[in-house]
Write an enzyme that holds these catalytic residues in place. Structure first.
Site, PDB file in Angstrom:
ATOM      1  N   GLY A  69     -19.056  67.309  68.621  1.00 24.08           N
ATOM      2  CA  GLY A  69     -17.830  67.840  68.029  1.00 24.08           C
ATOM      3  C   GLY A  69     -18.043  68.597  66.744  1.00 24.08           C
ATOM      4  N   GLY A  70     -16.973  68.664  65.981  1.00 29.38           N
ATOM      5  CA  GLY A  70     -16.969  69.421  64.749  1.00 29.38           C
ATOM      6  C   GLY A  70     -16.235  70.732  64.847  1.00 29.38           C
ATOM      7  N   GLU A  71     -15.639  71.029  66.017  1.00 26.34           N
ATOM      8  CA  GLU A  71     -14.950  72.305  66.183  1.00 26.34           C
ATOM      9  C   GLU A  71     -13.715  72.427  65.295  1.00 26.34           C
ATOM     10  OE1 GLU A  71     -15.993  70.445  68.757  1.00 26.34           O
ATOM     11  OE2 GLU A  71     -16.592  71.662  70.475  1.00 26.34           O
ATOM     12  N   THR A 100     -21.895  71.725  70.946  1.00 28.37           N
ATOM     13  CA  THR A 100     -21.648  72.936  70.164  1.00 28.37           C
ATOM     14  C   THR A 100     -22.542  73.021  68.938  1.00 28.37           C
ATOM     15  OG1 THR A 100     -19.332  72.606  70.776  1.00 28.37           O
ATOM     16  CG2 THR A 100     -19.793  74.333  69.180  1.00 28.37           C
ATOM     17  N   ARG A 164     -17.214  79.394  72.706  1.00 30.06           N
ATOM     18  CA  ARG A 164     -18.117  78.722  71.778  1.00 30.06           C
ATOM     19  C   ARG A 164     -19.588  78.906  72.142  1.00 30.06           C
ATOM     20  NH1 ARG A 164     -15.631  73.049  72.921  1.00 30.06           N
ATOM     21  NH2 ARG A 164     -15.463  74.143  74.927  1.00 30.06           N
ATOM     22  N   HIS A 196     -23.031  73.917  80.722  1.00 31.59           N
ATOM     23  CA  HIS A 196     -21.632  73.738  80.322  1.00 31.59           C
ATOM     24  C   HIS A 196     -20.853  74.981  80.730  1.00 31.59           C
ATOM     25  CE1 HIS A 196     -18.262  73.178  77.311  1.00 31.59           C
ATOM     26  NE2 HIS A 196     -18.289  74.499  77.415  1.00 31.59           N
ATOM     27  N   HIS A 225     -18.436  70.338  84.165  1.00 33.36           N
ATOM     28  CA  HIS A 225     -17.039  70.663  83.833  1.00 33.36           C
ATOM     29  C   HIS A 225     -16.406  71.549  84.911  1.00 33.36           C
ATOM     30  CE1 HIS A 225     -18.466  69.001  80.162  1.00 33.36           C
ATOM     31  NE2 HIS A 225     -18.849  70.122  79.575  1.00 33.36           N
ATOM     32  N   ASP A 286     -19.234  63.055  79.889  1.00 29.76           N
ATOM     33  CA  ASP A 286     -19.088  63.774  78.612  1.00 29.76           C
ATOM     34  C   ASP A 286     -18.763  62.766  77.501  1.00 29.76           C
ATOM     35  OD1 ASP A 286     -19.191  65.927  76.922  1.00 29.76           O
ATOM     36  OD2 ASP A 286     -17.300  66.811  77.529  1.00 29.76           O
ATOM     37  N   SER A 290     -16.648  65.591  71.820  1.00 30.34           N
ATOM     38  CA  SER A 290     -15.293  65.938  71.393  1.00 30.34           C
ATOM     39  C   SER A 290     -14.581  66.669  72.530  1.00 30.34           C
ATOM     40  CB  SER A 290     -15.317  66.827  70.151  1.00 30.34           C
ATOM     41  OG  SER A 290     -15.860  68.099  70.466  1.00 30.34           O
TER      42      SER A 290
END
Length: 394
Positions: A69-71, A100, A164, A196, A225, A286, A290
Site C-alpha cells: 500500500g501507500g497509495e 506498488t 500505477r 498484476h 486479479h 492478495d 492495500s
C-alpha cells in the site's frame, strides 16, 4: 513425532475414501486403510477425523508478507502479516510479493519476512520485483535472483494495464519473461512471471502477444486479479481458452463488490461451466495488500486491506453457494497452485509430500491445520502464533 489422522474422508485433492493418514516428522509417511497402533509403540499423536474431511494445506501464491500500500500517503501503508492470520485460514504455504511501492518496501525486507515465517512454522517463497520494470532485485537481475536465492521462484507482481504501473513497453516485458524462464530452467524452479492486471484498456494484450510471437510457453505467465471487472474477466476467459493460467483474487468484500467485479467463487464456477479445464484455475488472496479505491478520475478516495482468510472463504463459497465440486474447489487452492509453481512437495496428500493438512467438518469449517507435521490450529483455535503475537507481544 508420529501423527495419525484416523477415519477421515481423504481428498488428496481427488477423493480417496475413508483412510488413515500417517505423518512422520515433517512429511506424510503414507495413507492406509484402518491402521492399528501397536502397544508400547511410543509417542503417537492421534487425531480423530471421523465424520470429517482431510485435505491438503492451502497454498496462497499472492501475499504482501511485509505489508503493502501507500497509495493514499505514508499513513496508508499496511502492516506486516502475522502467522495466525495465515494459518487460521487453512494456509500452510505462502508466496510473498511487493506491490506498488518498491522504495519503502524492498526485496531484502520481503526475504527476511519470508524467512521469519518459515522459522515460525509454515512454508514460504517469494517473487523478485514489484509493479515496476526494470525489476528491482537483490543480486542485480531477475535471472540471478531465481538461480541464487532459494526462496525466489519467479518475478512479480509486475503491473500491466494499470495507472500505477511503470508503463513498460512490450519489448521490456518480454525480456523480463525471458529472464525468468532461463532462471527457472537453470535453478529447477517455475520461473513464473506473476502479472498484476489493472482495469485499463490493454488488459492481457501483452501476454497474448508474447504467447503468439515468442517461444516462451504460456505456462510461464500467471496473470492475477482476473476477476477485478467483467471486462478483464472476459479477456481472461479468452486467454484461458488459449491454455493460460487464470488466478482469481479472493480479497474483496462480497457484500460490497464493485459494480462489475466478479466474486472469485462465482468466477470459478463460470469458468468451469464454460469448459475451461479446472487445472488452469486457481485462487490467491492478495493478503495484507492495500485495496485502494479510486474515483472515475483515478483520484484516491478510500482504502481497504486484503485478507488471507478470504482464500478459505471463497473456497467454501464455491462449494456451498456456487455448487462447485469439492475436489475442484480444493484444486484451486492446493494442487493447481503447486503444479503451476513447481512446488514438488506441496498441494497433494501422498507419501513423501510435506505434512501440510487441513481437517474440515462437513460444513467445511476448519477444525485442524497441520503445517510440516506440526499442529497450528486445533479444534478451530490457533495454537501456534508468531513471536510477537505471544508473550513478547503482550
Amino acid at each position: 513425532m508420529i501423527t495419525i489422522i484416523k477415519n477421515g474422508e481423504v481428498y488428496a485433492p481427488g477423493y480417496l475414501g475413508k483412510k488413515d493418514v500417517i505423518l512422520a516428522g515433517t512429511r506424510i509417511e503414507g495413507i492406509y486403510d484402518n491402521v492399528d497402533i501397536p502397544q508400547n509403540f511410543g509417542e503417537v499423536n492421534v487425531i480423530d477425523a471421523e465424520g470429517k474431511y482431510v485435505v491438503p494445506g492451502f497454498i496462497d501464491c499472492h501475499v504482501h508478507l511485509n505489508g503493502g500500500g501507500g497509495e493514499g500517503g505514508f499513513h496508508t501503508r499496511t502492516p506486516e502479516i502475522q502467522l495466525s492470520d495465515i494459518v487460521a485460514g487453512g494456509i500452510t504455504t505462502v508466496v510473498g510479493c511487493l506491490g506498488t511501492d518498491s522504495v519503502c518496501r524492498n526485496m531484502e525486507g520481503l526475504l527476511a519476512k519470508a524467512r521469519a515465517l518459515e522459522i515460525e512454522g509454515i512454508s514460504t517463497y517469494i517473487y523478485t520485483g514489484s509493479y515496476e520494470i526494470p525489476v528491482k532485485t537483490i543480486t542485480g537481475s531477475p535471472r540471478s535472483d531465481i538461480i541464487l536465492i532459494d526462496k525466489v521462484i519467479g518475478v512479480g507482481e509486475v503491473a500491466l494495464s494499470d495507472h500505477r504501473s511503470s508503463q513498460p513497453t512490450y519489448e521490456e516485458f518480454i525480456k523480463v519473461a525471458a529472464e525468468a524462464r532461463v532462471g527457472g530452467l537453470i535453478a529447477g524452479k517455475c520461473g513464473i512471471v506473476h502479472v498484476h492486471l489493472g482495469d485499463g484498456p490493454q488488459k492481457l494484450d501483452y501476454l497474448v502477444r508474447l504467447v503468439r510471437e515468442t517461444e516462451i510457453p504460456i505456462e510461464q505467465l500467471m496473470p492475477t486479479h482476473i476477476n477485478r471487472s467483467r471486462r478483464v474477466f472476459e479477456a481472461g476467459y479468452e486467454y484461458a481458452r488459449m491454455g493460460g493460467i487464470i488466478d482469481l483474487t479472493t480479497s474483496s468484500d462480497p457484500d460490497f463488490l464493485e459494480e462489475d467485479e466478479v466474486k472469485a467463487s462465482t468466477g470459478l464456477k463460470i469458468m468451469l461451466d464454460r469448459g475451461i479445464p479446472v487445472e488452469q484455475l486457481q485462487f490467491s488472496s492478495d493478503g495484507q495488500g492495500s485495496l485502494p479505491i479510486f474515483d472515475k478520475d483515478r483520484k484516491f478516495v478510500g482504502l481497504g486491506i486484503g485478507s488471507t482468510k478470504s482464500l478459505y472463504r471463497e473456497f467454501k463459497d464455491a462449494v456451498l453457494k456456487d455448487g462447485v465440486k469439492l475436489e475442484d474447489a480444493l484444486r484451486a487452492v492446493t494442487s493447481n497452485v503447486a503444479d503451476h509453481l513447481v512446488l514438488r512437495y506441496k498441494g497433494k496428500l501422498e507419501g513423501g509430500r510435506d505434512g501440510d493438512i487441513v481437517v474440515l467438518n462437513k460444513n467445511l469449517d476448519i477444525v485442524d491445520v497441520i503445517a510440516k507435521g506440526r499442529t497450528m490450529v486445533q479444534k478451530g483455535e490457533v495454537v501456534v502464533k508468531g513471536i510477537f503475537e505471544g508473550s513478547l507481544g503482550k
